[in-house]
Design a protein around this motif. Structure first.
Motif, PDB file in Angstrom:
ATOM      1  N   LYS A   1       0.827  -1.214   0.000  1.00 26.39           N
ATOM      2  CA  LYS A   1       0.000   0.000   0.000  1.00 26.39           C
ATOM      3  C   LYS A   1       0.861   1.263   0.000  1.00 26.39           C
ATOM      4  N   LEU A   2       2.128   1.119   0.373  1.00 29.18           N
ATOM      5  CA  LEU A   2       3.023   2.274   0.481  1.00 29.18           C
ATOM      6  C   LEU A   2       3.684   2.619  -0.846  1.00 29.18           C
ATOM      7  N   ILE A   3       4.091   1.603  -1.594  1.00 25.26           N
ATOM      8  CA  ILE A   3       4.872   1.881  -2.809  1.00 25.26           C
ATOM      9  C   ILE A   3       3.962   2.367  -3.941  1.00 25.26           C
ATOM     10  N   ARG A   4       4.565   3.062  -4.896  1.00 24.95           N
ATOM     11  CA  ARG A   4       3.787   3.769  -5.923  1.00 24.95           C
ATOM     12  C   ARG A   4       3.237   2.823  -6.987  1.00 24.95           C
ATOM     13  N   ARG A   5       3.983   1.852  -7.443  1.00 28.28           N
ATOM     14  CA  ARG A   5       3.560   0.944  -8.513  1.00 28.28           C
ATOM     15  C   ARG A   5       3.635  -0.490  -8.001  1.00 28.28           C
ATOM     16  N   PRO A   6       2.715  -0.882  -7.121  1.00 24.48           N
ATOM     17  CA  PRO A   6       2.834  -2.200  -6.476  1.00 24.48           C
ATOM     18  C   PRO A   6       2.705  -3.383  -7.435  1.00 24.48           C
ATOM     19  N   LEU A   7       1.807  -3.304  -8.412  1.00 27.08           N
ATOM     20  CA  LEU A   7       1.593  -4.463  -9.283  1.00 27.08           C
ATOM     21  C   LEU A   7       2.790  -4.761 -10.173  1.00 27.08           C
ATOM     22  N   PRO A   8       3.388  -3.780 -10.859  1.00 25.22           N
ATOM     23  CA  PRO A   8       4.600  -4.094 -11.627  1.00 25.22           C
ATOM     24  C   PRO A   8       5.735  -4.630 -10.751  1.00 25.22           C
ATOM     25  N   VAL A   9       5.857  -4.098  -9.536  1.00 25.86           N
ATOM     26  CA  VAL A   9       6.900  -4.596  -8.634  1.00 25.86           C
ATOM     27  C   VAL A   9       6.629  -6.059  -8.263  1.00 25.86           C
ATOM     28  N   ALA A  10       5.378  -6.374  -7.956  1.00 23.57           N
ATOM     29  CA  ALA A  10       5.026  -7.750  -7.600  1.00 23.57           C
ATOM     30  C   ALA A  10       5.263  -8.697  -8.773  1.00 23.57           C
ATOM     31  N   LEU A  11       4.939  -8.246  -9.987  1.00 25.45           N
ATOM     32  CA  LEU A  11       5.222  -9.067 -11.170  1.00 25.45           C
ATOM     33  C   LEU A  11       6.727  -9.275 -11.340  1.00 25.45           C
ATOM     34  N   GLY A  12       7.499  -8.232 -11.057  1.00 22.40           N
ATOM     35  CA  GLY A  12       8.949  -8.371 -11.122  1.00 22.40           C
ATOM     36  C   GLY A  12       9.470  -9.397 -10.136  1.00 22.40           C
ATOM     37  N   VAL A  13       8.911  -9.396  -8.929  1.00 23.21           N
ATOM     38  CA  VAL A  13       9.299 -10.391  -7.924  1.00 23.21           C
ATOM     39  C   VAL A  13       8.968 -11.794  -8.413  1.00 23.21           C
ATOM     40  N   ALA A  14       7.772 -11.969  -8.992  1.00 26.94           N
ATOM     41  CA  ALA A  14       7.362 -13.288  -9.496  1.00 26.94           C
ATOM     42  C   ALA A  14       8.274 -13.745 -10.632  1.00 26.94           C
ATOM     43  N   VAL A  15       8.635 -12.827 -11.515  1.00 31.16           N
ATOM     44  CA  VAL A  15       9.525 -13.162 -12.626  1.00 31.16           C
ATOM     45  C   VAL A  15      10.886 -13.612 -12.098  1.00 31.16           C
ATOM     46  N   LEU A  16      11.436 -12.883 -11.134  1.00 27.79           N
ATOM     47  CA  LEU A  16      12.737 -13.262 -10.574  1.00 27.79           C
ATOM     48  C   LEU A  16      12.668 -14.620  -9.886  1.00 27.79           C
ATOM     49  N   ALA A  17      11.560 -14.887  -9.189  1.00 27.28           N
ATOM     50  CA  ALA A  17      11.404 -16.194  -8.539  1.00 27.28           C
ATOM     51  C   ALA A  17      11.380 -17.321  -9.560  1.00 27.28           C
ATOM     52  N   SER A  18      10.768 -17.065 -10.722  1.00 30.73           N
ATOM     53  CA  SER A  18      10.634 -18.118 -11.739  1.00 30.73           C
ATOM     54  C   SER A  18      11.963 -18.519 -12.363  1.00 30.73           C
ATOM     55  N   VAL A  19      13.005 -17.723 -12.171  1.00 30.07           N
ATOM     56  CA  VAL A  19      14.322 -18.074 -12.714  1.00 30.07           C
ATOM     57  C   VAL A  19      15.329 -18.320 -11.595  1.00 30.07           C
ATOM     58  N   THR A  20      14.817 -18.586 -10.390  1.00 28.91           N
ATOM     59  CA  THR A  20      15.690 -18.780  -9.231  1.00 28.91           C
ATOM     60  C   THR A  20      15.419 -20.133  -8.585  1.00 28.91           C
ATOM     61  N   PRO A  21      16.055 -21.196  -9.058  1.00 33.36           N
ATOM     62  CA  PRO A  21      15.832 -22.514  -8.457  1.00 33.36           C
ATOM     63  C   PRO A  21      16.233 -22.575  -6.992  1.00 33.36           C
ATOM     64  N   GLY A  22      17.137 -21.710  -6.577  1.00 32.87           N
ATOM     65  CA  GLY A  22      17.624 -21.738  -5.207  1.00 32.87           C
ATOM     66  C   GLY A  22      16.632 -21.262  -4.176  1.00 32.87           C
ATOM     67  N   VAL A  23      15.451 -20.803  -4.596  1.00 32.04           N
ATOM     68  CA  VAL A  23      14.456 -20.352  -3.621  1.00 32.04           C
ATOM     69  C   VAL A  23      14.124 -21.468  -2.639  1.00 32.04           C
ATOM     70  N   GLY A  24      14.037 -22.703  -3.125  1.00 25.01           N
ATOM     71  CA  GLY A  24      13.824 -23.837  -2.229  1.00 25.01           C
ATOM     72  C   GLY A  24      12.369 -24.032  -1.846  1.00 25.01           C
ATOM     73  N   ASN A  25      12.140 -25.059  -0.986  1.00 26.54           N
ATOM     74  CA  ASN A  25      10.782 -25.441  -0.611  1.00 26.54           C
ATOM     75  C   ASN A  25      10.341 -24.900   0.742  1.00 26.54           C
ATOM     76  N   ASP A  26      11.210 -24.227   1.458  1.00 30.79           N
ATOM     77  CA  ASP A  26      10.828 -23.718   2.772  1.00 30.79           C
ATOM     78  C   ASP A  26       9.625 -22.792   2.645  1.00 30.79           C
ATOM     79  N   LEU A  27       8.565 -23.120   3.386  1.00 27.23           N
ATOM     80  CA  LEU A  27       7.307 -22.362   3.396  1.00 27.23           C
ATOM     81  C   LEU A  27       6.687 -22.258   2.005  1.00 27.23           C
ATOM     82  N   ASP A  28       7.099 -23.145   1.088  1.00 21.95           N
ATOM     83  CA  ASP A  28       6.601 -23.094  -0.297  1.00 21.95           C
ATOM     84  C   ASP A  28       6.789 -21.689  -0.870  1.00 21.95           C
ATOM     85  N   LEU A  29       7.986 -21.142  -0.644  1.00 25.75           N
ATOM     86  CA  LEU A  29       8.254 -19.752  -0.988  1.00 25.75           C
ATOM     87  C   LEU A  29       8.113 -19.470  -2.483  1.00 25.75           C
ATOM     88  N   GLN A  30       8.421 -20.455  -3.315  1.00 27.78           N
ATOM     89  CA  GLN A  30       8.276 -20.256  -4.755  1.00 27.78           C
ATOM     90  C   GLN A  30       6.825 -19.922  -5.110  1.00 27.78           C
TER      91      GLN A  30
END
Length: 362
Positions: free
Chosen positions: A146-175
């Motif tokens: 709610k604080l940041i100016r463009r939350p949806l593009p930022v969230a999509l960026g986070v999802a994109v980075l996660a999709s190319v990061t196998p090292g995220v692992g299974n803890d808390l199903d973080l992927q």
């Protein structure tokens, strides 16, 4: 997803974030119909390999049923602000059920599947419980979005980075938490007029050919696409694809899922129906139906050959719908409320503001 379906679309001001005490039939209807699709999708899983049509329906439903839940969850999280009473509800309504059902599911697998090696790990959600962890994390981060100016593009960026990061692992199903994050943030950004927009008659009519084309594409994709993309629980490399497929699939699936979710909302009734009251019990239906679904796997219910034909598939679909409907009813909710909606007043300090109000009233 499981928060009270308040905020009537007809009366609420677009800028208002506080929720009135009464429920809204549209959101209760949406939650019930979505949990119906979830249960049916889980019931189809052991049968889908024998039928291309059923597997196409499975992929079609999986493209939007969880995004719809998550968008509604985000919409009803707009007012979350770390206030003590809201933190208490988050703990009692999300965290405690996770602890209880993660333990219960692990013990159930040990006994029913004769798997003594099944660990009881609160860091590795098993089967359905991943969503409770995700909802807890998403809601705790709501003030940030709610604080940041463009939350949806930022969230999509986070999802994109996660999709190319196998090292995220299974803890808390973080992927999954990261790849499904844009849908939650989208819900945070929505206002009542957006739901009114998709419920217009013209959108309802347009949704029919969109659904038809989507189902045809899902049928065509059965031998060509890895269903794992729809689960959002693995990186591109873990799915055996080049790394660049991760960003492409995240963005493409987000667009497709949002479109199909809009079509789904377009056909959700806005008036009170016979199943409207069941929308208040979707948490119960969601968590409890998993025991029935997994029992079918563990005890060989799906081994009967006749279930793998068209009539068997229809029967399994109807039974899944009836079962999850019954699990959302008030008698079931009364039995399990102690673990799904515990009061737990003993566990919390009394809010100083609340205590001051009580003294003034006295």
């Amino acid at each position: 997803m499981f928060t009270a379906a308040t905020t009537p679309l007809r009366t609420q001001s677009p800028d208002r974030t506080s929720l009135p005490p009464h429920r809204d039939a549209f959101f209760d209807n949406a939650k019930y119909l979505a949990i119906l699709l979830v249960a049916m999708g889980h019931a189809w899983e052991p049968l889908k390999d024998d039928s291309r049509v059923l597997e196409g329906a499975y992929m079609f439903v999986y493209a939007f049923h969880m995004p719809a839940f998550i968008i509604v969850s985000g919409y009803f999280s707009r007012s979350f602000d770390m206030r003590p009473d809201r933190l208490k509800r988050l703990v009692t309504g999300v965290l405690v059920p996770y602890l209880v059902f993660e333990t219960a599911y692990s013990l159930f697998k040990r006994l029913a599947d004769d798997d003594p090696a099944q660990p009881i790990s609160l860091l590795d959600p098993w089967y359905l419980t991943w969503f409770l962890v995700a909802l807890f994390v998403w809601r705790m981060t709501t003030p940030l979005w709610k604080l940041i100016r463009r939350p949806l593009p930022v969230a999509l960026g986070v999802a994109v980075l996660a999709s190319v990061t196998p090292g995220v692992g299974n803890d808390l199903d973080l992927q999954r938490i990261l790849q499904f994050l844009p849908y939650f943030v989208l819900g945070l950004c929505l206002k009542p007029e957006h739901f009114r927009l998709v419920r217009r008659r013209s959108v309802r009519i347009a949704a029919v050919p969109v659904f038809a084309v989507a189902f045809a594409v899902a049928w065509w994709s059965v031998p060509r696409m890895n269903t794992g993309w729809l689960y959002h629980r693995d990186s591109a490399q873990e799915l055996g694809a080049p790394w660049w497929c991760g960003p492409v699939m995240v963005v493409a699936l987000f667009g497709c899922s949002v479109l199909l979710t809009a079509c789904f909302f377009a056909w959700v009734p806005g008036r009170t129906m016979w199943f409207t009251a069941l929308g208040a019990g979707t948490l119960y239906g969601y968590l409890l139906h998993g025991f029935l679904t997994k029992s079918g796997d563990f005890y060989g219910w799906y081994d009967r050959a006749w279930l793998h034909g068209p009539l068997g598939e229809v029967l399994v679909t109807l039974l899944a719908g009836v079962a999850v409907t019954l699990l959302c009813t008030p008698p079931v909710r009364r039995v399990f409320r102690c673990v799904m909606e515990p009061r737990m007043e003993w566990a919390f300090r009394r809010d100083a503001t609340e205590a001051a109000r009580a003294r003034v009233r006295a």
